[in-house]
Each structure stands twice: as C-alpha cells, then as structure tokens.
Design a protein around this motif. Structure first.
Motif, short mmCIF file in Angstrom:
data_model
loop_
_atom_site.label_atom_id
_atom_site.label_comp_id
_atom_site.label_asym_id
_atom_site.label_seq_id
_atom_site.Cartn_x
_atom_site.Cartn_y
_atom_site.Cartn_z
N THR A 4 -46.76 13.62 -52.79
CA THR A 4 -46.13 12.84 -53.54
C THR A 4 -45.33 14.19 -54.78
N PRO A 54 -45.15 4.83 -53.24
CA PRO A 54 -45.77 3.27 -53.38
C PRO A 54 -45.90 2.30 -54.34
N ARG A 98 -44.98 4.61 -58.35
CA ARG A 98 -43.31 4.66 -58.00
C ARG A 98 -42.99 4.00 -59.41
N ALA A 155 -47.46 -5.10 -57.48
CA ALA A 155 -46.54 -4.73 -56.33
C ALA A 155 -45.45 -5.76 -56.75
#
Length: 583
Positions: free
Chosen positions: A39, A160, A165, A574
């Motif tokens: 990532t 994620p 993020r 999230a």
C-alpha cells in the motif's frame, strides 16, 4: 491434536488457534508488513501522478519571459496557455469521473496517463505556441481529467477504511498544495540551468515509471448497475464552464466590464471600443448554460435516467461548502504565484531561477503547513476550525503583499506575505479534501473526486486569468491617468499615448520599453519609464487586494462547513463520517 485440527480450519481460525496455543504467528506479521509495503508503494505511485499534474499549473509562471522570447509571443499568450491547461481539466473532470464509472477506474487512469504522456512529449518538442498549447493545455489537460477522479477511487480500493485511508486522503490533498507551491522552484531550476523543455520531459520519465507500477494497483469496481454516459449533460457542462472561463481570459485583452478596443470576429467588428466587454457577455452566457445544465440533470434524475452528475451530492454540506473552499483556495494561491512572477520578471527583471527563489518562502510554507496540519492539527482541532484559520492567514498574507508591492525594490521584501499565503494554503489543503471524501460513501468517491478537482481547476484557471485581467485593467487606468497628468507631453501626444496604451496594453519590462521608445526625446523616455513602473506597482497592489477579498469569501464559505470532530479521531471509525453526513 491442535496441529491436526488446524489443518481443517480456515486461515483466520488457524491463526486464532495458534495464538491461543501460545505459538508465534510470524506469518501474520509478515503478511501485515508485506501488505503495508504494497500500500505504501501504491500511495507513492498515486502521489507521483498527482504531483506532476498539479505542478504543471504553476511551474511555468517563472518562465514567462523565456517562453515569450522562445515563441515570439506576448505575456497574454503564455497566460492563456497556463489558464487553458486548468480550464480543460475543469471542463472535462466530471465527464472523466463518469467515464471511470463506466469503463473502470484503473482503465480510466491508464488511458488518462497515456494521453498525458503524449501531451507532455508534444509540449517538450513544441516548435510554436500553438503546438505548445496543444500538448500542454489540451492533451495534458484531458489526460489529467481522466486520471484525477480515478485516483481518488483507487485510494478507496487500495486502502482499508480507517486511519490508512484517511492518511492516504490527507497525503493526496497535501501533495497538491505542495506541488503548486514548489512548482515555481522546479520551473526556475530547469529554465535557468537546463531548459523548460526538459521540465516536461522529466514528467514523461515519471509517467513511464508509473506505467511500470500499474500491476500493484488494485482496481476499484463500480458497485451496482454501470451508468450510461450522459452526452447532453456533458455538452452543457463543458460548454458552460469553458465559456465562463474563456470570458474571463478575454478580459486581459478587452477589459473586465468595458471593451478597451474593438472586438472582431472573422474580420467583422461586433463590439466597438467603449461598449460592454465580451467578458460580461461570455460569462453571462456561460452561467445561463450551466443553469440549463442543472435543470436538465434534475429532469433526467426525476425520470430515472442516467445523469452526468448526481446533484444530490451538493445536499451534503461538506461537499457543497468544501468545493467552494477548494475553488477559492486555489484561486488565491495560483493568482498570487502568477501576479508576483509577472511582477519580478517585468519590474525587477528577474531570471527564471531568481523568480523561483523569490517564491521559495511560499513553497517552504506550504510544505511545513501541510506536514504540521496533517499530523498535529488533524488530531486536536476540527477541520472546520483549521480551514477557517487557514483562510485568515491567507487574507493577512495577501493584504501584506499588497502593501509591500507599492514600494518594493527586491523580491526579498515579499518574504512575509508569501510565507503567510503559503502557510494558509497548505493548512487548508491538509484538511479540506479529506473532510469532503470522508463525508460520502465509498461508491460515490469517483464522482465526488470529479467535483473536487473541477472546483480546484476552476479556481486555478480563475486565479491566473483574473490576476492577469485585473493587472492589465488597472495598468491601463493608472498609466493613462499618469500620462494625462504629465507635463512631459503635449495634449496631442497625451491623446496618442492614451490610445496606444489602451489598444496595445501589455505588461513589459523597463528594458523592453526603453527599446520601443528609443526615438523619443530623453525627458519623455524618462517620463514613460516612470509611468510604466508606477502603473505596474499599482496593478500589483490592487491585484493582491482582490486576492485578499477572495480569501475573505473563502472564509465565508468555510463557515458553512459541518462541525465535525478532528479528522484523526473520525477516521478510526470506518464509515461513520459518511453515514452521519450523508444522512
């Protein structure tokens, strides 16, 4: 028994069992590290793409005099090329987002990167201003319009939900401010020590590297039924945006409200000097077309037909207010860079590298504030508060620049004002995009990104074009007034000079002016050089007053942002910001 049983368990259950038994789970740690490294590489690739797109909008500002000489053109011609680059992006960004929904975000990114690469190659090899505009303003602009919305969706698919993020969003937003800020330094270095052409060639090298890394990027599939392309909406939105910005671009040649010279179309005079400026007409027509676009999109939505833009996005306060913040932030930033670059090159006769170094305080302030705001402010303060503080600093910086411009004899005298503008812009950049994107559901990220980047590029276009137009308009008014008050000219000469300044208004250096008026008597030469210098200084003062006003408008837009907790705290839950704000 555990070993035998674990063979029949799924991977997650097996890891749990091993952990309960006290056995080390090295595989889990290694997988996590590997995933983090991947990532990280994805983020580097996306940030590199963002960097070359945004840096393009500012790094040629310090090369104005070089480009004017190389292409045998005027400052206005180069200004138009700079403005058209961001205009093309603004006009096609929403369409680029919709295309990404239809053909796939990764595929849209690859196509955009390909077009961008062709454009930067064409620009590096351009023999004339026309080819330069084709490669830079059009092809690179179109490529960027495909890439930018897709990149925001690729962040969603590769990081994620949660802190990872949120950090990617913050980095994506911060790199835009950093690229805009250090663009003049990069342009100055290339133009002074190598060639401005190599600046564009280096972008091609970055693009080629990105091509080699595409395999590590996970695609972002569109959830639900793939939409059809709304050609009616595309034509109306593009036509409206292009007409508005082109109208403002034309203000440099004709005036903001009253036309200084006759307006000709295909050799026919359609407006005479003294009548309404074509800027007013074109901006009015463009706004009417955009109103029609909104009405058509609402009608299509009521009849359950695919639209180019889901207007319900603007019912989310973070989106509606945040896009205004984005527009005004970049208007002030690009306007400040263009106006000062023009001033130090024409008033102080600075080279490209000297111009870039003059803007170094702004660049360093953007870098510092983006880092501080992203890591510290986002943990302690609500984004709305940070953005308001950013605009307050910008207004203070622009006002300081205006005050300094009147008597400035060196670029170093602008250090304080530039640092304040840069720190304010970087502070806003670290918060605004993250706030907007965390306020919408992941499946709407592509469309939301299109809206954000459209606002950003409209702001960049308006910043450059309005700064140029205001400089010339104030220059003409000031110069003609000073000519009329000067005892060095007769009444007839004053009338002739007034007409010459009005009809052929251009910002030129004292050296260029001296060459042009070498046949005049010495006392008149001295008077014209003094008038030219004073009119330029007055123009810059007024421009920065206008940019301070734009900063105040940005402060007003930020007041409408939703009151949310600090981004670092909301990002750990999230999806919670999106649900809260979309509901």
């Amino acid at each position: 028994m555990l070993t035998l049983g674990s063979r029949m368990l799924g991977p997650r259950a097996r890891r749990w069992a091993l952990a309960i038994a006290g056995r080390p789970t090295y595989g889990v740690r290694m997988t996590t590290v590997a995933a983090g490294q991947k990532t990280g590489r994805v983020l580097v690739v996306i940030l590199l793409a963002q960097f070359i797109i945004v840096v393009d909008s500012t790094f040629m500002n310090v090369s104005l005099s070089t480009l004017v000489a190389d292409f045998d053109t005027t400052v206005t011609g180069i200004q138009n090329a700079i403005t058209l680059y961001t205009l093309v992006m603004a006009a096609f960004m929403i369409a680029g987002a919709k295309v990404g929904d239809i053909i796939g975000r990764k595929r849209a990114f690859v196509i955009g990167l390909t077009v961008y690469s062709v454009g930067t190659t064409t620009t590096a090899l351009s023999p004339s201003l026309g080819v330069f505009i084709l490669g830079w303003s059009i092809l690179e602009g179109l490529g960027a319009a495909m890439m930018l919305p897709a990149m925001m969706s690729l962040i969603v698919s590769n990081f994620p939900a949660g802190p990872a993020r949120a950090k990617a969003y913050a980095g994506f937003a911060a790199i835009a401010g950093i690229a805009a800020g250090i663009g003049p330094i990069i342009g100055g270095l290339f133009t002074s020590y190598l060639s401005w052409r190599l600046a564009f060639a280096s972008e091609l090298l970055v693009a080629l590297y990105i091509f080699t890394q595409l395999k590590i990027i996970k695609d972002a599939p569109f959830l639900g039924r793939k939409p059809r392309f709304d050609w009616t909406g595309f034509i109306l939105s593009s036509a409206g945006l292009i007409t508005v910005v082109l109208g403002i671009v034309m203000a440099s040649a004709y005036g903001l409200f009253v036309s200084r010279v006759d307006v000709e179309v295909f050799g026919q005079v359609v407006l005479t000097a003294g009548q309404i400026s074509p800027t007013v007409i074109l901006v009015s027509i463009g706004l009417l077309v955009l109103i029609v676009f909104i009405l058509v999109e609402r009608s299509r939505d009521r009849h359950h037909r695919d639209t180019l833009l889901d207007l319900s996005l603007f019912s989310i306060r973070a989106v509606s207010s945040g896009t205004s913040v984005q527009l005004l932030q970049y208007l002030v930033l690009t306007g400040s860079i263009f106006a000062l670059s023009l001033y130090v090159q024409m008033e102080l006769n600075y080279s490209a590298i000297q111009s870039g170094l003059t803007l170094l305080p702004l660049s360093l302030a953007v870098l510092l504030s983006a880092a501080v705001s992203g890591r510290i402010f986002s943990r302690r303060f609500a984004p709305r508060s940070v953005i308001l503080a950013g605009f307050a600093i910008i207004v203070l910086g622009a006002a300081t620049m205006g005050l300094l411009a009147r008597d400035a004899t060196s670029g170093t005298q602008f250090i304080l004002g530039l640092a304040l503008v840069g720190f304010g812009a970087g502070t806003i950049a670290s918060q605004n995009q993250n706030l907007i994107m965390s306020s919408v559901k992941p499946q709407r990220s592509n469309e939301t990104s299109g809206v954000i980047n459209t606002a950003q590029n409209i702001g960049a276009s308006l910043g450059t074009s309005l700064a140029g137009a205001l400089i010339l308009s104030v220059f003409v008014l000031t110069a003609t007034s000073l000519i009329d008050d000067s005892a060095a000219f007769t009444a007839t000469e004053q009338s002739q000079l007034d007409s010459a300044v009005t009809e052929k208004a251009q910002i030129i250096s004292d050296a260029q002016l001296s060459t042009a008026i070498s046949e005049y008597p010495s006392d008149q030469q001295e008077a014209m050089i003094e008038i030219n210098a004073e009119a330029r200084q007055t123009s810059l003062t007024v421009v920065y007053a206008g940019l301070a006003l734009a900063g105040l408008l940005g402060f007003g837009a930020a007041l409408r942002l939703p009151r949310t907790p600090p981004l670092a705290s909301t990002s750990t839950r999230a999806g919670s910001p999106a649900k809260k704000n979309e509901d």
